[in-house]
Design a protein around this motif. Structure first.
Motif, short mmCIF file in Angstrom:
data_model
loop_
_atom_site.label_atom_id
_atom_site.label_comp_id
_atom_site.label_asym_id
_atom_site.label_seq_id
_atom_site.Cartn_x
_atom_site.Cartn_y
_atom_site.Cartn_z
N TYR A 52 45.01 37.74 38.06
CA TYR A 52 45.92 37.44 39.27
C TYR A 52 45.51 38.77 40.24
O TYR A 52 45.92 39.73 40.79
N ASP A 53 43.63 39.28 40.13
CA ASP A 53 43.40 39.74 41.81
C ASP A 53 42.52 39.57 42.12
O ASP A 53 42.24 38.06 42.28
N ASP A 54 41.70 39.80 42.51
CA ASP A 54 40.52 39.58 43.80
C ASP A 54 39.73 38.33 43.82
O ASP A 54 39.30 37.43 44.23
N PRO A 57 43.23 35.37 42.88
CA PRO A 57 44.47 36.10 42.71
C PRO A 57 46.30 35.31 42.64
O PRO A 57 46.88 35.87 42.72
#
Length: 72
Positions: A52-54, A57
């Motif tokens: 859930y990040d760059d 996402p």
């Protein structure tokens, strides 16, 4: 009555007992080590791709590394 319906009815009534033998895979999962001259498999390893990040996402995603026998 179909075979599937009969199976479901048996599970619901308790005539057939279902036992879950699954276990989580971790780096501590035992791996059978064979003696020489036999080859051995790699241990289980989980490699994070995104969380859930760059890198991703909207999802949590991993690569799973484990020994498998290739299909012939």
């Amino acid at each position: 009555m179909s075979v599937l319906q009969s199976f479901l009815d048996s599970v619901r009534s308790g005539t057939i007992e279902v036992i879950d033998l699954t276990a989580p895979l971790t780096s501590e999962t035992p791996v059978l080590q064979l003696p020489e001259p036999f080859g051995n498999t790699i241990p289980f390893r989980l490699e994070e791709i995104s969380r859930y990040d760059d890198r991703g996402p909207a999802w949590y995603w991993n690569d799973i590394h484990t020994g498998v026998k290739p299909c012939q």
